[in-house]
Structure formats: C-alpha cells, structure tokens
Design an enzyme around this catalytic site. Structure first.
Site, short mmCIF file in Angstrom:
data_model
loop_
_atom_site.label_atom_id
_atom_site.label_comp_id
_atom_site.label_asym_id
_atom_site.label_seq_id
_atom_site.Cartn_x
_atom_site.Cartn_y
_atom_site.Cartn_z
N VAL A 77 -41.55 -11.21 15.52
CA VAL A 77 -43.00 -11.08 15.33
C VAL A 77 -43.42 -9.71 15.85
O VAL A 77 -43.06 -9.33 16.97
CB VAL A 77 -43.73 -12.19 16.13
N CYS A 78 -44.15 -8.96 15.05
CA CYS A 78 -44.57 -7.61 15.45
C CYS A 78 -45.53 -7.68 16.64
O CYS A 78 -46.53 -8.38 16.61
CB CYS A 78 -45.27 -6.90 14.30
N VAL A 79 -45.22 -6.91 17.69
CA VAL A 79 -46.00 -7.00 18.92
C VAL A 79 -47.45 -6.53 18.73
O VAL A 79 -48.38 -7.17 19.21
CB VAL A 79 -45.31 -6.24 20.08
N ALA A 82 -49.28 -9.04 16.74
CA ALA A 82 -49.38 -10.27 17.52
C ALA A 82 -50.46 -10.17 18.59
O ALA A 82 -51.22 -11.11 18.82
CB ALA A 82 -48.04 -10.60 18.16
#
Lengths: 130, 136
Positions: A77-79, A82
C-alpha cells in the site's frame, strides 16, 4: 511470465480491485509469477481490515489477505496515498501519533519506489482502474 | 534485467483538480525519476488541462501543484508529449499551456521546450514503443 499489478480504485465502489484479484489468482493458477501488487490512489482502501461487507457478498479485503497467505504475495500500500486516506499500520501509527491502526493481514505500507521497482523488475505492468 | 533501462511513459488523461489522479501521478513521476529509466509523459483527453497556464486554486482551497510541472526538467523528465487533437477538441492551443523548458546537457545546456506536440497517430506509435505504461 512475471507480472506487476497496480490497483487504483477502492473496493466495492469500483470493480478494479475485483478484476485485479481475479487476474492475479488466474495468473498464479497458470504458474505465472506476481512480483508485487501495488495499491495506489483510492486503491489503498483495499488494505483496511475494518471492512465489514454484508455476509452474502464477497469480502474483497479478506480475499486479498487469503491469496497473499496462500501464495506469499507481496501486497504493498502506497504510504503517501495511505496517509491521506487513513490506512495505518503499527509503524505509521507510532510515527504519526495515531491512536489505532487498521492494516489488513498480508498488506504492508511502503513507498512509491516499490511501484517503480515492480515495473522495472517485471515483464508486464497491469494497471486496474478507470 | 535489473540493469536494463526501460522506456516508461506516464499517461495523464484527467483534468488536474476534479480528482486526485493528476497530483498523485506527478508524485509517481518525481519518485520514479530517481530510477534512471527513459521517462516520458503523455497528456491527452482532459489531461491536457494539467498543463494550463495561470491555474489558480485559491477559491476552491485545493493545493495548486501546477508549479511542480516546471521542476520536471530538473529531474531529467524532459519529454512531455501533448496530443494535438485533445487540445483542439477543447478549444486550446499550445499557447494556452505553460512554457515548460529544460536544459539539454548534450547540447551545451541549451534551453529547450519540454512540451512536444504530437498527433493522435503519433501518440499511438509512441505508446507502442514503450516497455511500461502507467495510466492515470
């Protein structure tokens, strides 16, 4: 063949995550390799374990978690995406002083470099979204 | 294989502020620039609005990220292909777009235009040449 998968939309609102899941599952069953599944934009919402769909419907999040467990899939999941949307793991919770986390089993939060690396390392990048 | 340079094209198809796609696409481009691939950007459909001059987001309280496009040259992102038909269909010309420049290290750092106007047919050919297409 070695695939990288990108999911750009959240669960239920859009079929992108369903299609990505079906593609990933079929590819694995045919003996292909999935280098990584990268969740971006609203796609990060596929990574919250707090999702509670009605019992007579598919559980999009849990399905990804189970596939990851069965096949050792790397679900990232892209930080940055996110943080905007409130998808939090233990590390992010502590770093940003939040009172909870919600990441689903089998998912991890990391940077956009993981998407670029996946595109470099794989023979095909398949993007699911609008 | 990891040593190979791939042709990466980031395809921008949406207007800049109605959804977050354009801004988050730009974030991918900026991070991707560190990976030394052969990078280009494509602007087509409503994506051409991303390059408009004089964007002002004050009244809608959105972050104005338009200035970031001007920094792309410093990241060695110097090929911005804009589809001519998409401009025309929206009543725009290249004069309505930001005059984005880069310094060409292979030509004594001469200042050159980053925006390259291409036809729909040429855009299709460019896409066909790519190893990786990121679609936003």
């Amino acid at each position: 063949m070695k695939f990288a998968i990108q999911v750009n939309e959240g669960p239920y609102q859009h079929e992108a995550s369903d299609s990505a899941y079906q593609f990933t599952k079929a590819a694995l069953e045919k003996g292909h390799e999935i280098f990584r599944v990268f969740f971006y934009h609203d796609g990060v919402n596929n990574g919250t374990r707090l999702t509670t769909p009605p019992q007579d419907d598919r559980n999009v999040v849990q399905r990804w978690s189970e596939l990851a467990e069965q096949h050792g899939l790397d679900l990232v999941v892209c930080v940055a995406a996110a943080q905007r949307r409130g998808i939090v793991d233990e590390g992010e919770m502590q770093r940003n002083g939040k009172d909870a986390n919600n990441i689903a089993p089998g998912f991890r939060i990391s940077g956009l470099g993981q998407l670029i690396e996946a595109a470099v390392q794989s023979e095909r990048l398949v993007v699911f979204g609008d | 294989m990891s040593e190979d340079i791939k042709k990466f094209m980031y395809v921008n198809r949406r207007a800049p502020y109605g959804t977050i796609y354009a801004w988050e696409a730009l974030e991918v481009v900026l991070i991707g620039a560190a990976f030394d691939q052969d990078v280009s950007l494509a602007f087509l459909d409503d994506g051409v609005f991303q390059l408009m001059k004089g964007e002002d987001t004050g009244d809608v309280e959105m972050k104005n990220f338009s200035p970031t496009y001007s920094a792309l040259g410093d990241y060695d992102v110097t090929k911005l292909y804009v589809e001519k038909e998409s401009l025309e269909e929206r009543g725009l010309t290249v004069e309505d777009l930001m005059p984005l420049k880069y310094e060409d290290e292979d030509d004594d750092w001469a200042e050159k235009d980053s925006i390259r106007l291409v036809s729909r047919k040429e855009m299709a050919e460019l896409m066909d040449e790519q190893d990786v297409l990121f679609s936003f």
